[in-house]
Design a protein around this motif. Structure first.
Motif, PDB file in Angstrom:
ATOM      1  N   MET A   1       0.842  -1.201   0.000  1.00 43.18           N
ATOM      2  CA  MET A   1       0.000   0.000   0.000  1.00 43.18           C
ATOM      3  C   MET A   1       0.879   1.253   0.000  1.00 43.18           C
ATOM      4  O   MET A   1       1.832   1.340   0.767  1.00 43.18           O
ATOM      5  CB  MET A   1      -0.923   0.002   1.233  1.00 43.18           C
ATOM      6  N   ARG A   2       0.535   2.185  -0.860  1.00 43.61           N
ATOM      7  CA  ARG A   2       1.295   3.430  -0.925  1.00 43.61           C
ATOM      8  C   ARG A   2       1.106   4.241   0.349  1.00 43.61           C
ATOM      9  O   ARG A   2       0.009   4.319   0.893  1.00 43.61           O
ATOM     10  CB  ARG A   2       0.834   4.242  -2.132  1.00 43.61           C
ATOM     11  N   GLU A   3       2.190   4.843   0.825  1.00 46.78           N
ATOM     12  CA  GLU A   3       2.135   5.668   2.026  1.00 46.78           C
ATOM     13  C   GLU A   3       2.168   7.145   1.661  1.00 46.78           C
ATOM     14  O   GLU A   3       2.901   7.564   0.770  1.00 46.78           O
ATOM     15  CB  GLU A   3       3.315   5.353   2.948  1.00 46.78           C
ATOM     16  N   ILE A   4       1.355   7.921   2.361  1.00 47.71           N
ATOM     17  CA  ILE A   4       1.388   9.373   2.247  1.00 47.71           C
ATOM     18  C   ILE A   4       1.787   9.920   3.607  1.00 47.71           C
ATOM     19  O   ILE A   4       1.106   9.690   4.607  1.00 47.71           O
ATOM     20  CB  ILE A   4       0.016   9.933   1.830  1.00 47.71           C
ATOM     21  N   ARG A   5       2.904  10.616   3.636  1.00 44.50           N
ATOM     22  CA  ARG A   5       3.407  11.170   4.890  1.00 44.50           C
ATOM     23  C   ARG A   5       3.261  12.688   4.874  1.00 44.50           C
ATOM     24  O   ARG A   5       3.513  13.332   3.861  1.00 44.50           O
ATOM     25  CB  ARG A   5       4.874  10.790   5.088  1.00 44.50           C
ATOM     26  N   PHE A   6       2.859  13.219   5.996  1.00 35.96           N
ATOM     27  CA  PHE A   6       2.702  14.668   6.104  1.00 35.96           C
ATOM     28  C   PHE A   6       3.132  15.112   7.492  1.00 35.96           C
ATOM     29  O   PHE A   6       3.199  14.325   8.434  1.00 35.96           O
ATOM     30  CB  PHE A   6       1.241  15.076   5.861  1.00 35.96           C
TER      31      PHE A   6
END
Length: 209
Positions: free
Chosen positions: A1-6
């Motif tokens: 699963m692609r990760e989105i970090r913020f």
């Protein structure tokens, strides 16, 4: 699963940050950011809550909310996750452009990436609880259930359920902006399907006519 970090507001996906400059209307009051509302919710003392509400900067609101001189409500640890979810849901309901951006991450894992927080963030090493990321994904899943079109703008009685259609709120600022976006979307939508999915409430009776 692609990760989105913020994390920081001025970095990619900064609009997921509680410090991002998107006001919310909740509990019949306007708050400059999610952070303002979250920090004020720590207290039962009305003076402290109002003080935080009137602070301009979300960072300063956070500092005041962490001031140990202020007495926390006794049930804070039990309710803080629910408070966060409630505020985030309002944020994305009340700002359609943000809701659409949230929907665009549908198959992604959202992570608040920072070593400064092991509870709301991932602790910087992935060992933190990432409660903020989890709350954002929960909001995403709940809002996706409300729409057929990922670019939809929900009716004002769903986004702002406590505000009458005759309130001056709709003639200025956040309210006026929302009505403009909603009207534009509704006029271009399949009106029959939209009305069937989102029947007007008694308070808003006649708005579709």
């Amino acid at each position: 699963m692609r990760e989105i970090r913020f994390y920081k507001v001025d970095e990619p996906y900064g609009y997921f940050s509680n410090f991002s400059p998107f006001p919310i209307f909740i509990d019949d009051e306007r708050w400059n950011t999610v952070e303002h509302y979250f920090q004020a919710s720590k207290f039962n003392d009305r003076e402290i809550k109002k003080k935080i509400q009137l602070i301009v900067s979300p960072m300063e609101a956070a500092i005041e909310g962490r001031n140990k001189k202020n007495i926390l409500r006794e049930d804070w640890e039990l309710i803080k996750d629910d408070i966060m979810y409630k505020a985030l849901k309002c944020k994305f309901l009340q700002h359609p452009n943000l809701m659409h951006k949230l929907f665009s991450t549908q198959d992604c894992l959202i992570i608040e990436h920072t070593r400064n927080d092991n509870y709301w963030g991932d602790g910087g090493d992935g060992m933190g609880k990432n409660k903020l990321g989890i709350a954002l994904m929960k909001v995403r899943d709940e809002l996706l259930k409300l729409v057929n079109d990922k670019l939809a703008v929900l009716p004002p009685w769903i986004a702002f359920p406590t505000i009458s259609q005759y309130d001056l709120f709709w003639r200025m600022g956040l309210g006026e902006e929302y009505l403009t976006q909603w009207s534009k979307y509704f006029l271009a939508a399949n009106k029959g399907e939209y009305r069937k999915k989102y029947p007007e409430t008694k308070e808003w009776e006649g708005i579709y006519d």
